[in-house]
Design an enzyme around this catalytic site. Structure first.
Site, mmCIF file in Angstrom:
data_model
loop_
_atom_site.group_PDB
_atom_site.id
_atom_site.type_symbol
_atom_site.label_atom_id
_atom_site.label_comp_id
_atom_site.label_asym_id
_atom_site.label_seq_id
_atom_site.Cartn_x
_atom_site.Cartn_y
_atom_site.Cartn_z
ATOM 1 N N HIS A 32 2.336 81.803 -15.242
ATOM 2 C CA HIS A 32 2.822 82.028 -14.026
ATOM 3 C C HIS A 32 1.606 81.895 -13.051
ATOM 4 O O HIS A 32 0.535 81.660 -13.376
ATOM 5 C CB HIS A 32 3.676 83.238 -13.809
ATOM 6 C CG HIS A 32 4.797 83.418 -14.719
ATOM 7 N ND1 HIS A 32 5.931 82.812 -14.585
ATOM 8 C CD2 HIS A 32 5.008 84.568 -15.504
ATOM 9 C CE1 HIS A 32 6.623 83.082 -15.544
ATOM 10 N NE2 HIS A 32 6.068 84.095 -16.065
ATOM 11 N N THR A 33 1.774 81.762 -11.782
ATOM 12 C CA THR A 33 0.878 81.915 -10.737
ATOM 13 C C THR A 33 -0.260 82.936 -11.170
ATOM 14 O O THR A 33 0.156 84.098 -11.012
ATOM 15 C CB THR A 33 1.406 81.956 -9.345
ATOM 16 O OG1 THR A 33 2.290 80.883 -9.129
ATOM 17 C CG2 THR A 33 0.138 81.979 -8.052
#
Length: 261
Positions: A32-33
């Site tokens: 994920h970011t």
């Protein structure tokens, strides 16, 4: 020469061998970011006796580059709530779509009740906490400003961990360091809110936006400002400019470059 579009920009297969695309296929753990790319900086808000003032500049920075200069970071929700977004712009757009969907559901509902600022803040806190629990946080800090169920001024924040905090004055980003001391000069606790007029609150926020433009490299002189009151609802202006700018104070700053103290 290979004229197929999918081969443009690649070495010729007959000279260099077939293109190895195996490394493009994700075979590792889901990611994920881990850090935002395009971001917005400070959001400021202060209560006064009849409502709340909230402001944010219109800049979205790509790292240290002032890339997008017309990004509106204040969003209205019904006629008595405004949400201000700091942090990642793509996550802000996701939350904006989420709020739009919620607003449509509320408008078509048959309950006869609408969400006030306190209800919306609770909803946003649950959204942020859920995403944090999924180890996929939304990289934002939000300020929710407006009126509660009793038509009293309401102001509270929620961050990417789902942590909530309420105060008569709030700021995100660099504003938490530079603007909060200035705002607390006029409103230092809930008891003082009743003594602050709309004009005082608006002037204080505008002055803080000017200080942030002087001191924060990720800020802009064009900003949005909203005033939420019971009588007028949300009054939003999205293309305001700083007035009476002066860099004369720079001559008094010592200790940088070749200056002598």
């Amino acid at each position: 020469m290979n004229h197929f579009p999918q081969a443009w920009g690649r070495p010729r297969d007959d000279v260099y061998g077939a293109y190895d695309s195996s490394y493009l296929h994700a075979n590792g753990p889901k990611a994920h970011t881990s850090s935002p790319i395009v971001t917005g900086t400070s959001v400021l808000a202060v209560k006064f006796k009849d409502g709340v003032v909230i402001a944010a500049d219109n800049l979205a920075s790509y790292g240290s580059l002032a890339r997008f200069t017309d990004v509106k970071r204040l969003r209205t929700f019904n006629r008595r709530t405004v949400v201000g977004f700091g942090g990642d712009v793509s996550d802000m757009q996701y939350l904006d779509r989420l709020l739009l969907s919620l607003d449509i559901d509320e408008n078509y509902g048959s309950s006869g009740h609408d969400l006030n600022a306190r209800n919306l803040h609770t909803y946003m806190a649950k959204v942020m906490y859920k995403r944090r629990s999924d180890v996929n946080p939304l990289w934002n800090q939000l300020l929710v400003a407006g009126l509660d169920g009793d038509d009293q001024p309401f102001l509270s924040s929620v961050d990417l961990l789902g942590t909530t905090f309420s105060s008569p004055t709030l700021a995100t980003g660099f504003g938490a360091h530079l603007a909060q001391p200035l705002l607390r000069k006029i409103v230092d606790d809930e008891a003082n809110v009743k003594t602050v007029t709309r004009e005082q609150a608006v002037d204080a926020v505008k002055e803080c936006m000017k200080v942030l433009f002087y001191r924060d490299a990720r800020s802009l002189d064009k900003y949005s400002i909203a005033v939420i009151t019971k009588d007028a609802g949300v009054e939003l202006k999205e293309d305001e400019r700083l007035e009476n700018q002066s860099w004369a104070f720079a001559e008094m700053i010592k200790g940088y470059g070749t200056q002598t103290v």
